[in-house]
Design a protein around this motif. Structure first.
Motif, PDB file in Angstrom:
ATOM      1  N   GLU A 112      -9.878 -12.754   4.469  1.00 53.21           N
ATOM      2  CA  GLU A 112      -8.549 -12.420   3.961  1.00 53.21           C
ATOM      3  C   GLU A 112      -8.543 -11.144   3.112  1.00 53.21           C
ATOM      4  N   THR A 113      -9.528 -10.973   2.260  1.00 48.95           N
ATOM      5  CA  THR A 113      -9.590  -9.790   1.402  1.00 48.95           C
ATOM      6  C   THR A 113      -9.792  -8.519   2.228  1.00 48.95           C
ATOM      7  N   SER A 114     -10.686  -8.584   3.199  1.00 45.90           N
ATOM      8  CA  SER A 114     -10.943  -7.421   4.056  1.00 45.90           C
ATOM      9  C   SER A 114      -9.745  -7.093   4.931  1.00 45.90           C
ATOM     10  N   ALA A 115      -9.033  -8.116   5.385  1.00 43.19           N
ATOM     11  CA  ALA A 115      -7.838  -7.890   6.198  1.00 43.19           C
ATOM     12  C   ALA A 115      -6.777  -7.145   5.397  1.00 43.19           C
ATOM     13  N   LYS A 157      -5.339  -3.523   6.313  1.00 39.07           N
ATOM     14  CA  LYS A 157      -3.892  -3.319   6.458  1.00 39.07           C
ATOM     15  C   LYS A 157      -3.458  -2.087   5.669  1.00 39.07           C
ATOM     16  N   ALA A 158      -3.940  -1.964   4.453  1.00 44.25           N
ATOM     17  CA  ALA A 158      -3.588  -0.815   3.617  1.00 44.25           C
ATOM     18  C   ALA A 158      -4.075   0.488   4.252  1.00 44.25           C
ATOM     19  N   ARG A 159      -5.275   0.478   4.849  1.00 45.99           N
ATOM     20  CA  ARG A 159      -5.796   1.682   5.521  1.00 45.99           C
ATOM     21  C   ARG A 159      -4.932   2.063   6.715  1.00 45.99           C
ATOM     22  N   ARG A 160      -4.555   1.067   7.522  1.00 46.33           N
ATOM     23  CA  ARG A 160      -3.701   1.341   8.700  1.00 46.33           C
ATOM     24  C   ARG A 160      -2.365   1.939   8.273  1.00 46.33           C
ATOM     25  N   ARG A 172      -6.913 -11.170  11.991  1.00 46.06           N
ATOM     26  CA  ARG A 172      -6.896  -9.915  12.747  1.00 46.06           C
ATOM     27  C   ARG A 172      -5.647  -9.153  12.351  1.00 46.06           C
ATOM     28  N   LEU A 173      -5.614  -7.893  12.704  1.00 52.92           N
ATOM     29  CA  LEU A 173      -4.444  -7.068  12.433  1.00 52.92           C
ATOM     30  C   LEU A 173      -3.748  -6.709  13.730  1.00 52.92           C
ATOM     31  N   ASP A 185       4.661  -1.672  11.236  1.00 57.76           N
ATOM     32  CA  ASP A 185       4.659  -3.084  11.637  1.00 57.76           C
ATOM     33  C   ASP A 185       3.260  -3.703  11.548  1.00 57.76           C
ATOM     34  N   VAL A 186       2.511  -3.340  10.519  1.00 51.93           N
ATOM     35  CA  VAL A 186       1.164  -3.871  10.343  1.00 51.93           C
ATOM     36  C   VAL A 186       1.273  -5.311   9.847  1.00 51.93           C
ATOM     37  N   GLU A 187       0.634  -6.219  10.581  1.00 48.77           N
ATOM     38  CA  GLU A 187       0.675  -7.627  10.224  1.00 48.77           C
ATOM     39  C   GLU A 187      -0.725  -8.212  10.225  1.00 48.77           C
ATOM     40  N   ILE A 188      -0.964  -9.127   9.304  1.00 45.65           N
ATOM     41  CA  ILE A 188      -2.216  -9.891   9.274  1.00 45.65           C
ATOM     42  C   ILE A 188      -1.934 -11.204   9.974  1.00 45.65           C
ATOM     43  N   VAL A 189      -2.744 -11.511  10.997  1.00 46.32           N
ATOM     44  CA  VAL A 189      -2.528 -12.691  11.829  1.00 46.32           C
ATOM     45  C   VAL A 189      -3.742 -13.613  11.709  1.00 46.32           C
TER      46      VAL A 189
END
Length: 50
Positions: free
Chosen positions: A23-26, A30-33, A5-6, A40-44
């Motif tokens: 993982e690839t879609s996340a 992230k890049a879109r956000r 999740r982001l 502070d965009v993080e992949i969790v």
């Protein structure tokens, strides 16, 4: 299967994605956000169904 999740901050408010990504879609989300001005965009990593 591993899910992600982001979390991000925009306009001073903390947000969390409502959907889970692979993982690839996340990474793409992230890049879109970040392009939309989020900070502070993080992949969790999350457990399936969480």
């Amino acid at each position: 299967m591993v899910n992600f999740r982001l979390t991000w901050t925009k306009d001073g408010r903390q947000h969390t994605s409502a959907v889970s990504y692979d993982e690839t879609s996340a990474a793409a989300a992230k890049a879109r956000r970040e392009a939309e001005g989020a900070t502070d965009v993080e992949i969790v990593r999350v457990k399936p169904g969480e």
